[in-house]
Design a protein around this motif. Structure first.
Motif, PDB file in Angstrom:
ATOM      1  N   LYS A 157      58.406  76.741  51.251  1.00 24.89           N
ATOM      2  CA  LYS A 157      59.528  75.730  51.503  1.00 24.89           C
ATOM      3  C   LYS A 157      60.428  75.333  50.207  1.00 24.89           C
ATOM      4  O   LYS A 157      59.852  74.934  49.224  1.00 24.89           O
ATOM      5  CB  LYS A 157      59.116  74.536  52.225  1.00 24.89           C
ATOM      6  N   GLY A 158      61.624  75.682  50.523  1.00 24.08           N
ATOM      7  CA  GLY A 158      62.517  75.282  49.188  1.00 24.08           C
ATOM      8  C   GLY A 158      62.831  76.564  48.307  1.00 24.08           C
ATOM      9  O   GLY A 158      63.658  76.500  47.416  1.00 24.08           O
ATOM     10  N   VAL A 159      62.426  77.913  48.518  1.00 24.48           N
ATOM     11  CA  VAL A 159      62.364  78.894  47.781  1.00 24.48           C
ATOM     12  C   VAL A 159      62.840  80.078  48.780  1.00 24.48           C
ATOM     13  O   VAL A 159      62.735  80.257  49.801  1.00 24.48           O
ATOM     14  CB  VAL A 159      61.264  79.310  47.224  1.00 24.48           C
ATOM     15  N   GLU A 160      63.734  80.837  48.170  1.00 19.10           N
ATOM     16  CA  GLU A 160      64.307  81.929  49.308  1.00 19.10           C
ATOM     17  C   GLU A 160      63.780  83.307  48.482  1.00 19.10           C
ATOM     18  O   GLU A 160      63.906  83.593  47.339  1.00 19.10           O
ATOM     19  CB  GLU A 160      65.741  82.060  49.152  1.00 19.10           C
ATOM     20  N   ILE A 161      63.097  84.136  49.453  1.00 16.56           N
ATOM     21  CA  ILE A 161      62.811  85.429  49.063  1.00 16.56           C
ATOM     22  C   ILE A 161      63.539  86.332  49.387  1.00 16.56           C
ATOM     23  O   ILE A 161      63.948  86.609  50.636  1.00 16.56           O
ATOM     24  CB  ILE A 161      61.239  85.591  49.587  1.00 16.56           C
ATOM     25  N   VAL A 162      64.077  87.201  48.402  1.00 14.46           N
ATOM     26  CA  VAL A 162      65.133  88.290  48.629  1.00 14.46           C
ATOM     27  C   VAL A 162      64.589  89.854  48.350  1.00 14.46           C
ATOM     28  O   VAL A 162      64.111  89.894  47.374  1.00 14.46           O
ATOM     29  CB  VAL A 162      66.251  87.939  47.868  1.00 14.46           C
TER      30      VAL A 162
END
Length: 534
Positions: free
Chosen positions: A62-67
């Motif tokens: 949570k709090g991280v975006e995986i692209v």
């Protein structure tokens, strides 16, 4: 070809060969990646928690975006009368979102599709969706995003540049463009370098080309008998033996198609360089009578320093590679060719294999990831196709950072396989996703878990070098050129900096005095059952 007439506005025009993605033909949802358990990120989620005065929650990304940058996300049409493939994945819990019945595990923020592959012809693999399913298995609390990266090198570069100035991003791709430089920097690599100062990470698949490459510096053959089809003036040939042998023998199998790219260490006009190459190297396929079999070479001066060669073998047989310079002796010019589609092509002489990592994967800040079959997690060894790093003839040293597992389950029907040689891969109904496309997501998602926990554990002055932490705690096996500093062990890395939270599953009470004993009045032994006790 008519585009080259507009030399005043167009520096270079060439065919755009389809780039390679690194797939080889999850408990959140129906299909759970076995790599999650193999690299022990499942135990990280179970045993490490983020504790605040208000609550205690698992470490889940949570709090991280995986692209993910790959070929497509959901470009394959659904079955008649069925919902979209994404909606099915959401309902199964393989992806987050609220489409249809919604994600059964409460992860209701859908994948952010920044740009989908825009065409519908052909059979797309939707490899990006498979990669995001793995990410959701390992870091289910992370936000997920997808952007196609295969339309052109420039479009891929622009997609990366959209993240300049962002924070808390873990960006991943599994793309190899064969038409960009295999020496020095690329525009894609420079875009990545501009994205990273925000505290982001960038991962790429190492590739699935093993060590199917040859490299050297150009050495003009002395007293060579050049084939008659070559231009007379100024053409010289490379001596594979360093003296006078201008041919490198190889064998092929009937019906197979081959794709090879020759690169040399000069400028690329297509990389916004106003000069381009100063020499013109070419690669040919020649028979034993010095007759030309294959030779689709460009005039490269002031253009890009590479040549494509592609052909199909009509019968089993042998022939010879010939590498020439049409601009005279270029001196000790570093060059390399990579056999991207090998299909039983065997180079029979002057060939020990060489690094196959190329393009933006050579950017020092980019973390290239190798692959290990999850079925060999107890004794990890590199997948034979996993690409090699190493020293190039210009002295540069591209590297593999870490490795993780492939061959894992996903719920994408257009990639992977159920059987190898007629034998089920792992005995379940899900197709298995092989290649460094799969392994790179495992490593990147473990980084997302770590990045989600560190602000709570260390505050804004975070002293942890996450990359070094994972490298120091990786399983040291195999060839560093293929597996880097080792195979990911997420649990070992987390245990190095934090304490696990004990999990109590139940209690057993055994009285030491006669039957009829009373709790609080008589002696008894209490056994606490669970995991991760200090």
């Amino acid at each position: 070809p008519a585009l080259t007439d507009y030399f005043d506005i167009i520096r270079s025009a060439q065919a755009l060969y389809t780039p390679f993605t690194s797939g080889v033909d999850e408990g959140t949802g129906e299909a759970v990646s076995q790599g999650d358990a193999a690299q022990k990120s499942d135990e990280v989620r179970r045993s490490f928690r983020i504790v605040t005065p208000e609550k205690s929650v698992p470490v889940d990304g949570k709090g991280v975006e995986i692209v993910v940058f790959s070929n497509s996300f959901d470009a394959n049409p659904p079955q008649p009368g069925q919902p979209t493939n994404e909606a099915i994945d959401v309902g199964n819990g393989d992806l987050p979102g609220i489409a249809g019945n919604g994600n059964p595990n409460g992860y209701d923020k859908p994948v952010r599709v920044i740009k989908e592959y825009p065409y519908t012809f052909g059979q797309l693999s939707d490899e990006g969706r498979a990669m995001l399913q793995i990410a959701h298995d390992i870091a289910p609390g992370a936000d997920l995003a997808f952007r196609t990266g295969v339309l052109s090198p420039r479009d891929f570069e622009l997609g990366i540049r959209d993240f300049i100035g962002t924070t808390n991003k873990v960006l991943i791709d599994d793309i190899t463009f064969t038409g960009v430089s295999a020496f020095g920097g690329t525009n894609i690599g420079m875009a990545i370098q501009e994205v990273l100062p925000g505290g982001n990470y960038y991962f790429t698949s190492a590739g699935n080309f093993s060590n199917a490459a040859y490299q050297d510096v150009f050495r003009e053959a002395q007293n060579a008998d050049l084939p008659a089809f070559l231009p007379d003036a100024g053409t010289v040939a490379h001596a594979f033996d360093g003296v006078d042998d201008i041919y490198q023998r190889f064998s092929v199998k009937a019906g197979e198609t081959y794709f090879i790219v020759l690169y040399y260490a000069e400028d690329f006009a297509s990389e916004d360089n106003q000069l381009g190459a100063t020499n013109d190297l070419d690669i040919w396929v020649v028979d034993d009578q010095q007759r030309l079999l294959v030779g689709n070479n460009f005039y490269n001066q002031a253009r890009d320093a590479l040549e494509y060669i592609t052909f199909k073998a009509l019968a089993d047989g042998e022939a010879n590679f010939l590498i020439t310079s049409g601009s005279g002796n270029p001196g000790p010019l570093p060059f390399r060719y990579i056999i991207y589609v090998k299909n039983n092509l065997d180079v029979l002489e002057y060939f020990d294999g060489a690094p196959t990592i190329t393009g933006h994967a050579m950017t020092p800040e980019v973390l290239a990831i190798g692959a290990v079959d999850f079925r060999k997690a107890d004794n990890p060894q590199a997948q034979p196709f996993s690409s090699f790093a190493g020293v190039l003839p210009d002295g540069s040293v591209p590297s593999v950072a870490l490795s993780s597992y492939d061959g894992v389950n996903t719920n994408v029907l257009t990639i992977g396989q159920n059987e190898v040689g007629g034998i089920p891969v792992d005995g379940d109904p899900f197709k298995n996703f092989f290649g460094t496309s799969a392994s790179v997501v495992h490593v990147a998602s473990a980084f997302a878990l770590m990045e989600s926990a560190l602000p709570s554990w260390y505050g804004p002055g975070n002293p942890v070098d996450v990359l070094q932490l994972f490298k120091d705690n990786a399983v040291k096996v195999g060839n560093e050129a293929q597996l880097g500093d080792g195979v990911m062990d997420a649990l070992a890395a987390f245990k190095n900096i934090a304490a696990q939270t004990g999990f109590i599953s139940g209690f057993n009470i055994a009285f030491t005095s006669p039957e009829g004993s009373v709790v609080s009045a008589d002696e008894f032994e209490l056994t606490i059952n669970g995991d991760y006790f200090p």
